[in-house]
Scaffold this motif. Structure first.
Motif, PDB file in Angstrom:
ATOM      1  N   LEU A  87       0.816  -1.208   0.000  1.00  0.00           N
ATOM      2  CA  LEU A  87       0.000   0.000   0.000  1.00  0.00           C
ATOM      3  C   LEU A  87       0.855   1.265   0.000  1.00  0.00           C
ATOM      4  N   SER A  88       2.108   1.158   0.491  1.00  0.00           N
ATOM      5  CA  SER A  88       3.005   2.328   0.463  1.00  0.00           C
ATOM      6  C   SER A  88       3.865   2.354  -0.793  1.00  0.00           C
ATOM      7  N   ASP A  89       3.574   1.439  -1.739  1.00  0.00           N
ATOM      8  CA  ASP A  89       4.285   1.336  -3.027  1.00  0.00           C
ATOM      9  C   ASP A  89       5.740   0.904  -2.872  1.00  0.00           C
ATOM     10  N   SER A  90       6.087   0.320  -1.732  1.00  0.00           N
ATOM     11  CA  SER A  90       7.445  -0.216  -1.553  1.00  0.00           C
ATOM     12  C   SER A  90       7.606  -1.533  -2.299  1.00  0.00           C
ATOM     13  N   ILE A  91       6.516  -2.218  -2.577  1.00  0.00           N
ATOM     14  CA  ILE A  91       6.529  -3.458  -3.338  1.00  0.00           C
ATOM     15  C   ILE A  91       5.691  -3.232  -4.585  1.00  0.00           C
ATOM     16  N   PRO A  92       6.267  -3.417  -5.773  1.00  0.00           N
ATOM     17  CA  PRO A  92       5.514  -3.139  -7.009  1.00  0.00           C
ATOM     18  C   PRO A  92       4.528  -4.272  -7.337  1.00  0.00           C
ATOM     19  N   VAL A  93       3.266  -3.925  -7.423  1.00  0.00           N
ATOM     20  CA  VAL A  93       2.225  -4.872  -7.831  1.00  0.00           C
ATOM     21  C   VAL A  93       1.299  -4.173  -8.810  1.00  0.00           C
ATOM     22  N   SER A  94       0.476  -4.936  -9.477  1.00  0.00           N
ATOM     23  CA  SER A  94      -0.485  -4.365 -10.427  1.00  0.00           C
ATOM     24  C   SER A  94      -1.558  -3.577  -9.692  1.00  0.00           C
ATOM     25  N   PRO A  95      -2.215  -2.630 -10.375  1.00  0.00           N
ATOM     26  CA  PRO A  95      -3.289  -1.864  -9.722  1.00  0.00           C
ATOM     27  C   PRO A  95      -4.393  -2.777  -9.160  1.00  0.00           C
ATOM     28  N   GLU A  96      -4.691  -3.871  -9.900  1.00  0.00           N
ATOM     29  CA  GLU A  96      -5.716  -4.788  -9.410  1.00  0.00           C
ATOM     30  C   GLU A  96      -5.286  -5.445  -8.113  1.00  0.00           C
ATOM     31  N   ASP A  97      -4.018  -5.889  -8.058  1.00  0.00           N
ATOM     32  CA  ASP A  97      -3.526  -6.523  -6.834  1.00  0.00           C
ATOM     33  C   ASP A  97      -3.469  -5.523  -5.684  1.00  0.00           C
ATOM     34  N   LYS A  98      -3.084  -4.296  -5.985  1.00  0.00           N
ATOM     35  CA  LYS A  98      -3.029  -3.284  -4.926  1.00  0.00           C
ATOM     36  C   LYS A  98      -4.430  -3.016  -4.357  1.00  0.00           C
ATOM     37  N   GLN A  99      -5.420  -2.992  -5.246  1.00  0.00           N
ATOM     38  CA  GLN A  99      -6.792  -2.791  -4.787  1.00  0.00           C
ATOM     39  C   GLN A  99      -7.242  -3.956  -3.899  1.00  0.00           C
ATOM     40  N   GLU A 100      -6.836  -5.174  -4.288  1.00  0.00           N
ATOM     41  CA  GLU A 100      -7.181  -6.345  -3.495  1.00  0.00           C
ATOM     42  C   GLU A 100      -6.508  -6.289  -2.127  1.00  0.00           C
ATOM     43  N   VAL A 101      -5.232  -5.911  -2.085  1.00  0.00           N
ATOM     44  CA  VAL A 101      -4.514  -5.799  -0.807  1.00  0.00           C
ATOM     45  C   VAL A 101      -5.146  -4.713   0.058  1.00  0.00           C
ATOM     46  N   ASN A 102      -5.549  -3.622  -0.561  1.00  0.00           N
ATOM     47  CA  ASN A 102      -6.207  -2.555   0.191  1.00  0.00           C
ATOM     48  C   ASN A 102      -7.505  -3.063   0.825  1.00  0.00           C
ATOM     49  N   SER A 103      -8.264  -3.861   0.065  1.00  0.00           N
ATOM     50  CA  SER A 103      -9.511  -4.436   0.580  1.00  0.00           C
ATOM     51  C   SER A 103      -9.225  -5.384   1.747  1.00  0.00           C
ATOM     52  N   ILE A 104      -8.161  -6.189   1.607  1.00  0.00           N
ATOM     53  CA  ILE A 104      -7.793  -7.128   2.675  1.00  0.00           C
ATOM     54  C   ILE A 104      -7.376  -6.374   3.927  1.00  0.00           C
ATOM     55  N   GLU A 105      -6.570  -5.331   3.748  1.00  0.00           N
ATOM     56  CA  GLU A 105      -6.094  -4.573   4.900  1.00  0.00           C
ATOM     57  C   GLU A 105      -7.233  -3.830   5.580  1.00  0.00           C
ATOM     58  N   GLU A 106      -8.202  -3.335   4.797  1.00  0.00           N
ATOM     59  CA  GLU A 106      -9.372  -2.671   5.376  1.00  0.00           C
ATOM     60  C   GLU A 106     -10.170  -3.664   6.211  1.00  0.00           C
ATOM     61  N   ARG A 107     -10.326  -4.877   5.697  1.00  0.00           N
ATOM     62  CA  ARG A 107     -11.073  -5.903   6.427  1.00  0.00           C
ATOM     63  C   ARG A 107     -10.323  -6.299   7.708  1.00  0.00           C
ATOM     64  N   ARG A 108      -8.990  -6.440   7.594  1.00  0.00           N
ATOM     65  CA  ARG A 108      -8.219  -6.805   8.793  1.00  0.00           C
ATOM     66  C   ARG A 108      -8.352  -5.718   9.860  1.00  0.00           C
ATOM     67  N   ARG A 109      -8.235  -4.454   9.414  1.00  0.00           N
ATOM     68  CA  ARG A 109      -8.357  -3.362  10.371  1.00  0.00           C
ATOM     69  C   ARG A 109      -9.729  -3.341  11.019  1.00  0.00           C
ATOM     70  N   ARG A 110     -10.744  -3.571  10.216  1.00  0.00           N
ATOM     71  CA  ARG A 110     -12.105  -3.511  10.726  1.00  0.00           C
ATOM     72  C   ARG A 110     -12.383  -4.619  11.729  1.00  0.00           C
ATOM     73  N   LEU A 111     -11.910  -5.834  11.426  1.00  0.00           N
ATOM     74  CA  LEU A 111     -12.229  -6.982  12.276  1.00  0.00           C
ATOM     75  C   LEU A 111     -11.305  -7.107  13.478  1.00  0.00           C
ATOM     76  N   THR A 112     -10.205  -6.383  13.493  1.00  0.00           N
ATOM     77  CA  THR A 112      -9.305  -6.464  14.643  1.00  0.00           C
ATOM     78  C   THR A 112      -9.418  -5.260  15.562  1.00  0.00           C
TER      79      THR A 112
END
Length: 862
Positions: free
Chosen positions: A591-616
């Protein structure tokens, strides 16, 4: 051993298949004689029009054999039973005995075998006869009886000159026939004038004041039901107007007919007769005129002992009530007086008696009360005595259960509660309960330990009134059975999910304006949830971790990123992100662009991190809600009723107002904090409607619809997990397991799928099979979606009417066993329309028992 077991299973399957084929192919005429006719249908024609009214059809004495979707299951089960099981097996047993002699078997063995075989055959036949249904053979005596009932019914509706006949209609198939009943009504009789003969002047005055509400009216068609309703109305009217001892048997009607009128004149005069009171206790004075009585003296006997003496009782007076007690009065006089609806010098009302019974029972402090009315010699003044016997001061309840879940392989749960009555002297009830469980963890990867545990407790205080600093009696009178409840509870979980600790407190009020209406207000519902073991997130939510690990697979062979992966691998195992450090750092660096991934993968990681933050993250919910419920069901045997529930809830609004006056701390996301936790803010509404139709023969069509929406705003961009919606499970869409359906067209992307919008529709056909065994065919439709929150997956978002195409459909069948006090339920659901699939694959994909979902439940789902 395995081969033998497999052969046994195959034979069992073949035997079951043969039994089903024999039932399906059974001849329904097997036990119908050559000179007999099997009844297949009843038809009722009234003035040549077909009657569909279930009440009228219920007058028929002989009805065709019951069926399930047109198939006579019970009849064919009965036909499978052998008439004489002993004789049909004599030859077989004789041959078996010869074989046993050749094998030199002992006589005792042969007798035991023979007796057991005969017993099994006879028992099997008796069982089939008991659960089955013998063929309904047309009996002309029963047909004539039915015809007389039909004629009597229409006589009661004013068609005194009706005529009836029946005809047996042969079927195209031999030994089958139907019966057609024909009724000709002719002219109905009309009520012309209504006369009265009321012996009591006081009753006559009461009658005249309420004559407009009469069910029997001049110029209307004679209807016996209306005369019955009028008797009930007058009885209630008199008993609520001071006549405490009025008897319904004192009312009758005389039909007056002028014989000089023409034969085709259908006018008739009616006379209402109300006799004097007939006493069953005093044979010397059996006829007394009814009089209006008032409460001259009202006595309350607290702690009444039927075997105790009355002479030693002490007395105090409170608001014109005489309260008698022994020793020390344990109840506040006001608490006793508020439960009594009789007032000194007021006219007796039966409604006050009913309300008094209900309110005293609602106190949960006394046993069912005894109320006595003693008239004076003039029958106009009553000494009213209320006898109250206290329930035990303390009671203890213990429960022990064996549990199983997706987290526990097996577990034990226990609970204990102590109830203390009349805590503060005002009939308050204190309930202190404790609960705990321990179980064996089903998946060793979820924790370093083997066992799970849970411990909790609650303290509840119930007040038999609305507990507010101002008087609410004019708005919510005591006859509405008002109650206030204050509860505080806590719960601790270990090795269950994220090891939650919760604390909740509720202040609620409930009351019932009528027997069918209920209202509940939770003025304050506070819940604090703390996640103790947030590092266990990716162990618990395995699907979420798999999605993140799949994105990281492209970096697993690059030494630069090796620190993200688990360094200890078993032989042949693919590298995976380490939990929790590697997974958390990988998501953060993507999410901080330190690891290069495709825009689709970045969106997926953002969704995962939002869910982790919400549930924890910890949750703090300050909510208020109102629930209104109506149920038209008149009793446990009422199979034709409806009920609905409306709920409105708001959370965080009060705290949001305080932020304008109090400088709350904020987190980096700009959310206001209370005790270092962002408080939830949302509005929520629900509507739940249930309708049951009885279609005769114990068959019921049940329908349910549910809609719910929770909208976050202000201090929240999503609804807390504990207040969101899920789909699937034994009480929802039974073709999916709980939390597996949705949101929208997504395919079970998370371990626990939830959202803030839900629609559900359920339809179920319930029918008897045999005895206490019932069956059901059902169709469940619905789904969940995200709307007005921070969800970014378009497949999970409700975007308008087009999203209704994502409504899932599950169909199936079920078995129920009625244990009287509860119903054990087994349902099998099949995915009929799966919105997670594409195109034609959505329909009937995996529509077989191998992919079916089996649900076990207690009682009916709706």
């Amino acid at each position: 051993m395995n081969g033998s077991f497999g052969v046994t299973c195959n034979w069992a399957k073949i035997g079951l298949l043969l039994l089903l084929l024999s039932i399906l192919g059974c001849n329904t005429l097997k036990k119908v004689g050559e000179d007999e006719l099997l009844l297949t249908k009843n038809t009722i024609l009234v003035d040549e029009e077909k009657v569909t009214n279930s009440e009228i059809k219920g007058l028929i004495a002989q009805k065709p054999n019951s069926s399930v979707l047109g198939y006579p299951l019970k009849l064919n089960l009965y036909n499978l039973a052998k008439e004489n099981p002993d004789s049909s097996f004599q030859d077989w047993l004789h041959r078996k005995e010869k074989r046993e002699k050749r094998l030199n078997n002992l006589l005792s063995v042969k007798q035991v075998n023979r007796l057991s075989e005969s017993f099994l055959v006879k028992g099997y036949s008796e069982f089939l006869k008991r659960i089955g249904e013998p063929p309904v053979i047309i009996d002309t005596s029963a047909t004539n009886k039915s015809l007389k009932k039909l004629e009597s019914y229409y006589n009661s509706k004013g068609y005194f000159n009706n005529t009836g006949e029946y005809q047996i209609v042969d079927s195209k198939k031999k030994r089958k026939a139907s019966i057609e009943y024909s009724i000709t009504l002719n002219k109905p009789y009309i009520v012309d004038t209504i006369q009265k003969n009321i012996t009591s002047p006081e009753l006559d005055s009461i009658y005249q004041n309420a004559i407009r509400q009469s069910f029997v009216r001049q110029g209307e068609q004679f209807d016996l039901d209306k005369f019955t309703m009028e008797r009930e109305r007058l009885t209630s009217l008199f008993r609520n107007s001071g006549v405490y001892n009025f008897q319904e048997s004192s009312i009758n009607y005389s039909i007056l007919r002028d014989t000089t009128l023409a034969a085709d004149d259908q006018l008739m005069d009616v006379q209402l007769n109300i006799k004097k009171f007939r006493s069953s206790n005093d044979s010397t004075d059996t006829n007394m005129p009814y009089k209006v009585a008032r409460h001259k003296q009202i006595n309350i006997y607290a702690d009444y002992d039927v075997n105790g003496g009355m002479d030693t009782l002490q007395r105090i007076q409170h608001e014109n009530y005489n309260i008698y007690y022994s020793g020390k009065l344990r109840y506040r006089p006001k608490a006793l007086a508020d439960a009594i609806f009789f007032e000194k010098d007021s006219v007796y009302r039966d409604l006050d008696r009913i309300r008094t019974y209900r309110q005293i029972t609602n106190l949960n402090t006394f046993k069912y009360p005894n109320i006595e009315f003693i008239p004076d010699s003039t029958q106009t003044e009553l000494e009213t005595n209320i006898y109250l016997a206290a329930k035990p001061k303390y009671s203890l309840n213990l429960n022990f259960d064996v549990t199983h879940s997706n987290i526990q392989q097996v577990g034990t749960a226990f609970s204990a509660s102590v109830i203390t009555r009349n805590v503060f002297g005002g009939a308050e009830t204190l309930n202190i309960s404790a609960r705990g469980s321990i179980g064996l963890l089903s998946d060793a990867s979820l924790s370093d330990e083997t066992f799970t545990s849970e411990l909790g407790g609650d303290i509840n205080v119930t007040f038999p009134r609305i507990w507010l600093p101002f008087n609410t009696e004019k708005i919510i009178p005591y006859y509405m059975l008002p109650q206030s409840r204050l509860s505080i509870g806590t719960n601790f979980q270990r090795n269950i999910g994220l090891d939650k600790q919760s604390l909740n407190s509720i202040l609620s009020y409930n009351w019932s304006p009528t027997e069918r209406l209920k209202n509940n207000i939770e003025l304050l519902n506070v819940e604090f949830v703390r996640n103790v073991n947030t590092n266990n997130f990716y162990n618990v939510y395995r699907n979420t971790f798999s999605n993140l690990d799949d994105i990281a697979d492209q970096f697993q062979d690059n030494p630069e990123y090796s620190s993200y992966f688990d360094p200890i691998l078993e032989e042949g195992e693919e590298p995976r992100l380490s939990i929790p450090d590697g997974a958390n750092r990988f998501a953060k660096d993507v999410l901080s662009d330190s690891i290069p991934v495709s825009p689709e993968d970045k969106q997926e990681v953002n969704s995962i991190e939002e869910r982790r933050r919400r549930l924890t993250e910890d949750n703090l919910i300050f909510a208020s809600n109102f629930t209104h419920t109506k149920n038209s069901k008149s009793g446990i045997n009422d199979l034709d009723f409806y009920q609905y529930r409306i709920k409105l809830e708001s959370a965080g609004a009060m705290l949001s107002l305080l932020t304008n006056a109090i400088p709350f701390n904020k987190n980096p996301n700009g959310q206001h904090l209370v005790f270092s936790v962002p408080f939830s803010q949302y509005v929520k509404t629900e509507f739940d409607y249930i309708r049951h139709w009885s279609i005769g023969g114990g068959q019921v069509i049940a329908f349910r619809s549910f809609s719910g929406l929770a909208i976050p705003y202000g201090n929240s961009d999503n609804v807390p997990f504990v207040r969101s919606y899920f789909a699937g499970g034994s009480n929802d869409n039974r073709a999916w397991n709980a939390y597996e359906l949705g949101p929208g067209s997504t395919d079970n992307i998370n371990d626990f799928n939830e959202a803030n919008l839900k629609l559900a529709l359920n339809l179920e056909y319930r029918f008897p099979i045999a005895g206490d065994v019932k069956g059901a065919l059902f169709a469940d439709a619905g789904n969940i979606w995200n709307v007005f929150d921070n969800e970014t997956n378009p497949g999970a978002i409700f975007s308008g009417f087009s999203s209704l195409g994502d409504i899932a459909l599950g169909t199936g069948l079920g078995l129920r066993y009625d244990f009287t006090y509860f119903v054990f339920r087994l349902d099998v659901g099949f995915k009929t329309y799966n919105p997670a699939k594409i195109g034609s694959d959505r329909w009937f994909d995996g529509y077989n028992f191998k992919k079916a979902v089996f649900n076990i439940g207690i009682n009916y789902p709706f």
